[in-house]
Design an enzyme around this catalytic site. Structure first.
Site, PDB file in Angstrom:
ATOM      1  N   ALA A   1       0.226  -1.046   0.302  1.00 28.13           N
ATOM      2  CA  ALA A   1       0.023   0.242   0.238  1.00 28.13           C
ATOM      3  C   ALA A   1       0.758   1.136   0.379  1.00 28.13           C
ATOM      4  O   ALA A   1       1.838   1.153   0.717  1.00 28.13           O
ATOM      5  CB  ALA A   1      -0.424  -0.562   1.371  1.00 28.13           C
TER       6      ALA A   1
ATOM      7  N   GLU B   1       4.358  -4.776   7.984  1.00 26.45           N
ATOM      8  CA  GLU B   1       3.792  -3.927   7.968  1.00 26.45           C
ATOM      9  C   GLU B   1       4.083  -3.553   9.863  1.00 26.45           C
ATOM     10  O   GLU B   1       4.437  -2.475  10.042  1.00 26.45           O
ATOM     11  CB  GLU B   1       2.188  -3.880   8.341  1.00 26.45           C
ATOM     12  CG  GLU B   1       1.560  -3.607   7.234  1.00 26.45           C
ATOM     13  CD  GLU B   1       1.588  -5.060   5.908  1.00 26.45           C
ATOM     14  OE1 GLU B   1       2.578  -6.325   6.731  1.00 26.45           O
ATOM     15  OE2 GLU B   1       1.381  -4.623   5.110  1.00 26.45           O
TER      16      GLU B   1
ATOM     17  N   GLY C   1       0.985  -5.006   1.310  1.00 29.81           N
ATOM     18  CA  GLY C   1      -0.564  -4.756   0.131  1.00 29.81           C
ATOM     19  C   GLY C   1      -0.218  -5.466  -0.935  1.00 29.81           C
ATOM     20  O   GLY C   1      -1.413  -5.979  -1.875  1.00 29.81           O
TER      21      GLY C   1
ATOM     22  N   GLU D   1      -0.331 -10.098   0.126  1.00 28.25           N
ATOM     23  CA  GLU D   1      -2.158  -9.419  -0.056  1.00 28.25           C
ATOM     24  C   GLU D   1      -2.661  -9.718  -0.678  1.00 28.25           C
ATOM     25  O   GLU D   1      -4.169 -11.032  -1.265  1.00 28.25           O
ATOM     26  CB  GLU D   1      -2.977  -8.383   1.173  1.00 28.25           C
ATOM     27  CG  GLU D   1      -1.713  -8.385   2.293  1.00 28.25           C
ATOM     28  CD  GLU D   1      -2.010  -7.125   2.766  1.00 28.25           C
ATOM     29  OE1 GLU D   1      -2.257  -6.278   3.441  1.00 28.25           O
ATOM     30  OE2 GLU D   1      -2.259  -7.470   4.615  1.00 28.25           O
TER      31      GLU D   1
HETATM   32  N1  DAK Z   1       4.565   3.248  -1.186  1.00 26.61           N
HETATM   33  C1  DAK Z   1       4.818   4.439  -1.595  1.00 26.61           C
HETATM   34  N2  DAK Z   1       5.901   4.491  -2.494  1.00 26.61           N
HETATM   35  C2  DAK Z   1       6.809   3.474  -2.633  1.00 26.61           C
HETATM   36  C3  DAK Z   1       6.543   1.888  -2.117  1.00 26.61           C
HETATM   37  C4  DAK Z   1       4.898   2.435  -1.669  1.00 26.61           C
HETATM   38  N3  DAK Z   1       5.002   0.637  -0.473  1.00 26.61           N
HETATM   39  N4  DAK Z   1       7.274   1.175  -2.513  1.00 26.61           N
HETATM   40  C5  DAK Z   1       7.863   1.634  -3.227  1.00 26.61           C
HETATM   41  N5  DAK Z   1       7.709   3.190  -3.094  1.00 26.61           N
HETATM   42  C6  DAK Z   1       8.408   4.418  -4.647  1.00 26.61           C
HETATM   43  C7  DAK Z   1       9.909   4.667  -3.396  1.00 26.61           C
HETATM   44  O1  DAK Z   1       9.664   5.471  -2.261  1.00 26.61           O
HETATM   45  C8  DAK Z   1      10.479   4.964  -4.676  1.00 26.61           C
HETATM   46  O2  DAK Z   1      10.380   6.246  -5.310  1.00 26.61           O
HETATM   47  P1  DAK Z   1      10.565   8.018  -5.627  1.00 26.61           P
HETATM   48  O3  DAK Z   1      11.575   8.388  -3.824  1.00 26.61           O
HETATM   49  O4  DAK Z   1      11.728   7.489  -6.746  1.00 26.61           O
HETATM   50  O5  DAK Z   1       9.882   8.665  -5.779  1.00 26.61           O
HETATM   51  C9  DAK Z   1      10.308   3.882  -5.649  1.00 26.61           C
HETATM   52  O6  DAK Z   1       9.395   3.574  -4.870  1.00 26.61           O
HETATM   53  C10 DAK Z   1      11.358   3.379  -6.126  1.00 26.61           C
HETATM   54  O7  DAK Z   1      11.036   2.504  -4.590  1.00 26.61           O
HETATM   55  P2  DAK Z   1      12.779   2.670  -4.238  1.00 26.61           P
HETATM   56  O8  DAK Z   1      13.941   3.632  -4.602  1.00 26.61           O
HETATM   57  O9  DAK Z   1      12.654   2.522  -2.030  1.00 26.61           O
HETATM   58  O10 DAK Z   1      13.188   1.375  -4.302  1.00 26.61           O
HETATM   59  P3  DAK Z   1      14.583   0.230  -3.944  1.00 26.61           P
HETATM   60  O11 DAK Z   1      14.746  -0.706  -4.746  1.00 26.61           O
HETATM   61  O12 DAK Z   1      15.741   0.709  -3.345  1.00 26.61           O
HETATM   62  O13 DAK Z   1      13.760  -0.534  -2.515  1.00 26.61           O
HETATM   63  C11 DAK Z   1      12.134  -1.946  -1.843  1.00 26.61           C
HETATM   64  C12 DAK Z   1      12.765  -0.967  -3.121  1.00 26.61           C
HETATM   65  C13 DAK Z   1      11.217  -2.401  -2.077  1.00 26.61           C
HETATM   66  C14 DAK Z   1      13.318  -2.542  -0.689  1.00 26.61           C
HETATM   67  C15 DAK Z   1      11.295  -0.096  -0.996  1.00 26.61           C
HETATM   68  O14 DAK Z   1      10.593   0.219  -1.571  1.00 26.61           O
HETATM   69  C16 DAK Z   1      10.663  -0.793  -0.311  1.00 26.61           C
HETATM   70  O15 DAK Z   1      11.125  -0.681   1.459  1.00 26.61           O
HETATM   71  N6  DAK Z   1       9.538  -0.565  -0.138  1.00 26.61           N
HETATM   72  C17 DAK Z   1       8.079  -0.325   0.888  1.00 26.61           C
HETATM   73  C18 DAK Z   1       7.862  -1.666   1.102  1.00 26.61           C
HETATM   74  C19 DAK Z   1       6.752  -1.622   2.673  1.00 26.61           C
HETATM   75  O16 DAK Z   1       6.726  -2.083   2.993  1.00 26.61           O
HETATM   76  N7  DAK Z   1       6.107  -1.531   1.340  1.00 26.61           N
HETATM   77  C20 DAK Z   1       4.573  -2.142   2.965  1.00 26.61           C
HETATM   78  C21 DAK Z   1       3.588  -0.957   2.472  1.00 26.61           C
HETATM   79  S1  DAK Z   1       3.247  -1.238   3.786  1.00 26.61           S
HETATM   80  C22 DAK Z   1      -4.154  -1.240   5.976  1.00 26.61           C
HETATM   81  C23 DAK Z   1      -4.206  -1.502   4.646  1.00 26.61           C
HETATM   82  C24 DAK Z   1      -3.357  -2.119   4.181  1.00 26.61           C
HETATM   83  C25 DAK Z   1      -2.276  -2.532   4.852  1.00 26.61           C
HETATM   84  C26 DAK Z   1      -2.050  -1.458   6.177  1.00 26.61           C
HETATM   85  C27 DAK Z   1      -3.006  -1.185   6.614  1.00 26.61           C
HETATM   86  N8  DAK Z   1      -5.323  -0.094   7.117  1.00 26.61           N
HETATM   87  C28 DAK Z   1      -6.040   0.356   6.251  1.00 26.61           C
HETATM   88  C29 DAK Z   1      -5.688  -1.075   8.224  1.00 26.61           C
HETATM   89  C30 DAK Z   1      -1.108  -2.552   3.770  1.00 26.61           C
HETATM   90  C31 DAK Z   1       0.163  -1.687   4.425  1.00 26.61           C
HETATM   91  C32 DAK Z   1       1.749  -2.397   3.146  1.00 26.61           C
HETATM   92  O17 DAK Z   1       1.554  -2.477   2.575  1.00 26.61           O
END
Ligand code: DAK
Length: 264
Positions: A63, A131, A108, A111
């Site tokens: 997400a 998360e 997400g 998921e």
């Molecule tokens: N959201 C927004 N932007 C994202 C993103 C994300 N999840 N993942 C990557 N990006 C963006 C980065 O900010 C970057 O943007 P710019 O800086 O270039 O503008 C671009 O994508 C490239 O990312 P990186 O530069 O970080 O690329 P790397 O290869 O170095 O790293 C990575 C890739 C996937 C390891 C890293 O980007 C990363 O850790 N991303 C976050 C992964 C993550 O934590 N995903 C889980 C998100 S939490 C809920 C509803 C839904 C959810 C929870 C609760 N309720 C309402 C209760 C769901 C939660 C989630 O999914």
């Protein structure tokens, strides 16, 4: 659709989440486009759907963290419900859905993959529910579906620890059905699998999905009743008559797939 590409090849549809600059992260617009795309699928013409991500790096990196960072409790709950409704729509979609995971499937993204019937991935794929490191719980079904797919112990280890796993481990623990070296090989395999499913009797395939999905929600006594009903329904289809007739006539050349849904 803005953030989602859609194409149909024969009986197989491909849905591609297309926001590669943010590694296909799911914000409200992407989720809405995904939902609208599934609503628009002509299930009289499509017999299997493949879901994948644009680019060669990410299926869906989760997400959108930026969008979530300022949410209030009410907004968080609303966003969670919005995503959950869409993922449930995919899980209960009448025809099978295959996730072709071509890179990151985090939060997400994992998921979304888990709401599909079958997961295939490329060797660069990475799965996880990170998360807790962001101070939240998984919110699009991660605390529910992961345990059902890989078992409670492994799921708790992944969710509590926020540890991402590589493709080989995902395969070993049963999160994915198969791993392919390259994204090209992955897509080829997903298309081949989808075409194979699409060549089977379509109503029987639909009924199998419904029987398995619905049956897993209830006890065995109720589950076998669900199976009996869906089994019985098949005897009102042309497919059953053609399929069994072809067998009895020893006619292996006749193909069920030429009979379109709308003639039933
Ligand atoms: N959201 C927004 N932007 C994202 C993103 C994300 N999840 N993942 C990557 N990006 C963006 C980065 O900010 C970057 O943007 P710019 O800086 O270039 O503008 C671009 O994508 C490239 O990312 P990186 O530069 O970080 O690329 P790397 O290869 O170095 O790293 C990575 C890739 C996937 C390891 C890293 O980007 C990363 O850790 N991303 C976050 C992964 C993550 O934590 N995903 C889980 C998100 S939490 C809920 C509803 C839904 C959810 C929870 C609760 N309720 C309402 C209760 C769901 C939660 C989630 O999914």
């Amino acid at each position: 659709m803005g953030y989602v590409d859609y194409e149909v090849n024969g009986y197989v549809a491909k849905v591609t989440i297309n926001r590669p600059k943010a590694l296909n992260a799911l914000n409200e617009e992407v989720l809405k486009d995904l939902s609208d795309t599934f609503d628009a699928i002509d299930i009289d013409a499509v017999r299997c759907v493949i879901v994948t991500g644009a680019g060669d790096k990410s299926f869906v990196a989760g997400a959108d963290i930026g969008a979530m960072s300022t949410m209030t409790k009410e907004e968080g709950e609303k966003f969670g419900k919005f995503g959950n409704d869409i993922f449930r729509k995919i899980e209960t979609f009448p025809v099978p859905v295959i996730a072709a995971v071509n890179g990151f499937a985090l939060g997400g993204g994992n998921e979304l993959a888990m709401s599909c019937d079958i997961r295939l991935c490329s060797a660069n794929a990475m799965f996880g529910q990170p998360e807790v490191g962001l101070g939240i719980t998984p919110g699009f079904g991660g605390t529910q579906r992961l345990a059902r797919i890989i078992g409670v112990g492994k799921a708790k280890e992944m969710v509590y620890g926020g540890r991402n796993i590589k493709a080989a481990e995902a395969y070993r623990i049963g999160l994915v059905n198969a791993v392919y070296e390259t994204i090209e090989e992955l897509m080829e395999a997903a298309e081949k699998m989808a075409a194979g499913i699409a060549s089977q009797a379509p109503i029987a395939v639909r009924n199998c999905k419904k029987a398995m999905n619905d049956g897993l929600q209830v006890d065995m006594d109720a589950a076998i009743v669900i199976e009996e009903k869906l089994f019985g329904d098949c005897f009102e289809t042309e497919d059953q008559k053609a399929g069994m007739g072809n067998f009895l006539e020893k006619d292996k050349e006749k193909k069920l797939k030429v009979v379109p849904f709308k003639n039933r």
